[in-house]
Design an enzyme around this catalytic site. Structure first.
Site, PDB file in Angstrom:
ATOM      1  N   ARG A  12      35.323  24.822  84.179  1.00  0.00           N
ATOM      2  CA  ARG A  12      35.645  26.147  84.724  1.00  0.00           C
ATOM      3  C   ARG A  12      37.079  26.206  85.235  1.00  0.00           C
ATOM      4  O   ARG A  12      37.540  25.300  85.932  1.00  0.00           O
ATOM      5  CB  ARG A  12      34.688  26.455  85.874  1.00  0.00           C
ATOM      6  CG  ARG A  12      34.917  27.786  86.547  1.00  0.00           C
ATOM      7  CD  ARG A  12      33.937  27.948  87.695  1.00  0.00           C
ATOM      8  NE  ARG A  12      34.129  26.911  88.674  1.00  0.00           N
ATOM      9  CZ  ARG A  12      34.705  27.085  89.851  1.00  0.00           C
ATOM     10  NH1 ARG A  12      35.127  28.275  90.213  1.00  0.00           N
ATOM     11  NH2 ARG A  12      34.845  26.077  90.684  1.00  0.00           N
ATOM     12  N   GLU A  56      46.508  28.005  91.326  1.00  0.00           N
ATOM     13  CA  GLU A  56      45.567  26.885  91.263  1.00  0.00           C
ATOM     14  C   GLU A  56      45.679  26.216  89.897  1.00  0.00           C
ATOM     15  O   GLU A  56      46.285  26.761  88.964  1.00  0.00           O
ATOM     16  CB  GLU A  56      44.142  27.355  91.553  1.00  0.00           C
ATOM     17  CG  GLU A  56      43.985  27.839  92.992  1.00  0.00           C
ATOM     18  CD  GLU A  56      42.539  28.046  93.402  1.00  0.00           C
ATOM     19  OE1 GLU A  56      41.867  27.057  93.699  1.00  0.00           O
ATOM     20  OE2 GLU A  56      42.077  29.186  93.420  1.00  0.00           O
ATOM     21  N   ARG A 104      41.069  20.622  86.253  1.00  0.00           N
ATOM     22  CA  ARG A 104      40.311  19.987  87.340  1.00  0.00           C
ATOM     23  C   ARG A 104      39.582  18.724  86.884  1.00  0.00           C
ATOM     24  O   ARG A 104      39.470  17.754  87.635  1.00  0.00           O
ATOM     25  CB  ARG A 104      39.316  20.998  87.909  1.00  0.00           C
ATOM     26  CG  ARG A 104      38.744  20.582  89.213  1.00  0.00           C
ATOM     27  CD  ARG A 104      37.919  21.680  89.828  1.00  0.00           C
ATOM     28  NE  ARG A 104      38.752  22.708  90.434  1.00  0.00           N
ATOM     29  CZ  ARG A 104      38.258  23.777  91.049  1.00  0.00           C
ATOM     30  NH1 ARG A 104      36.967  23.951  91.119  1.00  0.00           N
ATOM     31  NH2 ARG A 104      39.064  24.658  91.596  1.00  0.00           N
ATOM     32  N   HIS A 131      34.970  18.385  91.985  1.00  0.00           N
ATOM     33  CA  HIS A 131      36.236  18.800  92.599  1.00  0.00           C
ATOM     34  C   HIS A 131      36.962  17.543  93.059  1.00  0.00           C
ATOM     35  O   HIS A 131      36.365  16.683  93.709  1.00  0.00           O
ATOM     36  CB  HIS A 131      35.976  19.734  93.795  1.00  0.00           C
ATOM     37  CG  HIS A 131      37.191  20.516  94.202  1.00  0.00           C
ATOM     38  ND1 HIS A 131      38.298  19.925  94.756  1.00  0.00           N
ATOM     39  CD2 HIS A 131      37.478  21.826  94.107  1.00  0.00           C
ATOM     40  CE1 HIS A 131      39.215  20.855  95.003  1.00  0.00           C
ATOM     41  NE2 HIS A 131      38.737  22.027  94.606  1.00  0.00           N
ATOM     42  N   HIS A 180      30.743  20.017  92.489  1.00  0.00           N
ATOM     43  CA  HIS A 180      31.256  21.252  93.105  1.00  0.00           C
ATOM     44  C   HIS A 180      30.687  22.500  92.456  1.00  0.00           C
ATOM     45  O   HIS A 180      30.390  23.477  93.149  1.00  0.00           O
ATOM     46  CB  HIS A 180      32.784  21.226  92.965  1.00  0.00           C
ATOM     47  CG  HIS A 180      33.488  22.415  93.540  1.00  0.00           C
ATOM     48  ND1 HIS A 180      33.449  22.719  94.883  1.00  0.00           N
ATOM     49  CD2 HIS A 180      34.269  23.368  92.962  1.00  0.00           C
ATOM     50  CE1 HIS A 180      34.177  23.812  95.099  1.00  0.00           C
ATOM     51  NE2 HIS A 180      34.666  24.234  93.951  1.00  0.00           N
TER      52      HIS A 180
END
Ligand code: SIN
Length: 513
Positions: free
Chosen positions: A369, A113, A276, A230, A334
């Site tokens: 995060r 990811e 992200r 997200h 998110h």
């Protein structure tokens, strides 16, 4: 007043279930608004749990990636602590029955990811980790004689005595007057705040109420301004918006605009696998410019969606065939990096109150995060909080809950207005005017139904997010101020009480409603 010697756990997601098991044999009363296993964000987690399980990986490398993604605000000691305990928790979950994907040799199958330097995410059936881990934990909790689950109840407030949290107020999830319950310790594990936004991947119930009730009791809240968006929520008009997991990009799916042109390569050297926050801003900009961003999975081959059944099902429900067309996407709220400030044992600033999971802010996530560190943090701090509360306690009979008189739930129109205000003023891009307008709209929403503790919990959290965002005059990680685009040389985590947040709200120039 009902009195119990049971430890009260607010919430019924992964952190709550894991903490209840870790507290055994100490008797627990778990507050679950929905039937156990339903309604929690954890069950919707697609990616999995980040852990250095590959022999080529290490906890130190995982900690370094966590620090890098967190844009200068991750507490290095917390990152070391969490990443070094990750392997043990994965093995414990496997022993509890979590059916992690394995290769032919019995090793863990790992997904890649964004912002991880290598494949490190332990998964179940491709994109079903959250649901499968929750199923294993629900079965274990159902079998645990120490845990009483109050299904269909919500916590609406904390009760204080001599400066210590001494219990909670409970109400029926369908709406009732509150029932006071005195208890020796309260652990808040009630999820995040994504549902305070009009566009979110979180279940409808996750609206910052857990954080809000701690804030209303005077707890210190850390890093409230940091809300993670997200980049690839499926833009199909559904509320909440279904997720298209980042692991798809790890497999080679690419973000494209309406003309099929890739746009991430121009924005970051890691392109589609950039951190992200960077990808979310890229997608948001495309949406704002009317270029209809989409996730193109077609090059992955016809069979790839079989590896991502949750995404495939969401696409089918929306009438999208990912084998033939790119999946339309949007940035959606998110995960809340901010939360109830805790120490390394999950203790809040209020004696008698512990917190873990997304409702807490431990210092692991910083301003952004790292993907799949959320479930990991929940596991590590659920166990640490349980051990800190103590596994020894007197035996306790089951709590007999009454049948309270009905009372109205928050007015759906006010909740909708609150969510619109948060998306408009405290979304992917922020500035002083938008945050100030949002603070005024939040105050007006709260004033319109003053008797609702649930609405007061939501507006408390919304106020903290906006006030902390207004006070942070820089851009860092997920917090992007168009009027303060630079990142200050030294980063500091924020800590704020609700009283301090309310004091930051500028006086309105005109009536906001
Ligand atoms: C994802 O699967 O893209 C989400 C994982 C996460 O939020 O940690």
């Amino acid at each position: 007043m009902i009195r119990t010697d049971r430890v009260v756990i607010v919430g019924a997601g992964l952190a709550a279930l894991y903490a209840a098991l870790a507290l055994a044999p100490r008797p627990v009363l778990m507050i679950s608004p929905d039937p156990l296993g339903q309604g929690a964000s954890s069950a919707w987690a697609q990616g999995g749990v980040a852990a250095a399980m590959d022999p080529a990986d290490s906890a130190a490398q995982h900690a370094a990636d966590t620090l890098r993604a967190g844009a200068g605000l991750v507490d290095p000691a917390v990152a070391r602590l969490v990443t070094s305990q990750a392997r043990d928790h994965i093995l414990h979950l496997a022993a509890l029955g979590a059916p992690f994907d394995r290769d032919g040799a019995g090793g863990f199958v790992l997904s890649r990811e964004a912002a991880h330097s290598l494949a490190r995410v332990v998964r179940v059936n491709g994109d079903g980790a959250g649901a499968a881990i929750m199923a294993a934990l629900v079965a274990a909790v159902r079998a645990a004689p120490s845990v009483q689950v109050a299904e269909g109840w919500v916590a609406t407030g904390l009760r204080l005595q001599d400066g210590r949290v001494a219990g909670i107020d409970l109400a029926l999830a369908s709406g009732s007057v509150p029932v006071p319950v005195a208890a020796p310790a309260v652990l808040i594990a009630g999820g995040g705040s994504g549902g305070l936004y009009a566009v979110t991947t979180n279940p409808a119930r996750i609206r910052g109420e857990a954080l809000g009730m701690a804030a209303r009791a005077g707890a210190v809240i850390a890093d409230a301004e940091f809300v993670q968006f997200h980049p690839t929520a499926i833009a199909c008009g559904a509320d909440p918006a279904p997720l298209a997991t980042e692991a798809l990009r790890g497999e080679g799916a690419r973000l494209v605009d309406a003309d099929g042109t890739r746009f991430m390569a121009a924005l970051h050297p890691d392109a589609d696998l950039a951190p992200r926050d960077v990808v979310a801003r890229g997608v948001f900009a495309e949406t704002q410019a009317g270029r209809r961003p989409a996730l193109d999975c077609r090059a992955l081959g016809a069979g790839i969606m079989a590896d991502f059944p949750a995404v495939a099902a969401a696409c089918a429900r929306a009438g999208i065939d990912p084998a033939r067309q790119p999946i339309p996407v949007a940035a959606a709220a998110h995960y809340h990096m901010g939360g109830i400030a805790t120490d390394q044992d999950g203790r809040s600033s209020l004696p008698g109150l512990w917190a873990c999971g997304e409702a807490a802010s431990t210092g692991l996530h910083g301003a952004n995060r790292l993907a799949s560190n959320g479930l990991l943090e929940a596991l590590v701090f659920a166990r640490r909080a349980a051990l800190s509360i103590g596994r020894n306690g007197p035996p306790a009979a089951s709590v007999a809950l009454p049948d309270p008189a009905p009372a109205p739930l928050p007015d759906p129109a006010l909740v909708a207005r609150l969510r619109q205000a948060m998306t408009a003023g405290a979304g992917v891009l922020r500035d002083a005017q938008g945050l100030t307008d949002a603070l005024h709209a939040i105050a007006a929403v709260g004033a319109a139904q003053p008797g609702s503790p649930q609405l007061a919990n939501m507006t408390a959290t919304a106020t903290l997010i906006c006030a902390a965002a207004l006070a942070r005059r820089e851009s860092r990680g997920a917090h992007c101020r168009t009027d303060y685009p630079d990142t200050l040389p030294t980063g500091r985590r924020s800590r704020m009480t609700l009283a301090e947040a309310l004091a930051l709200r500028p006086a309105p120039e005109k009536e906001p409603l």
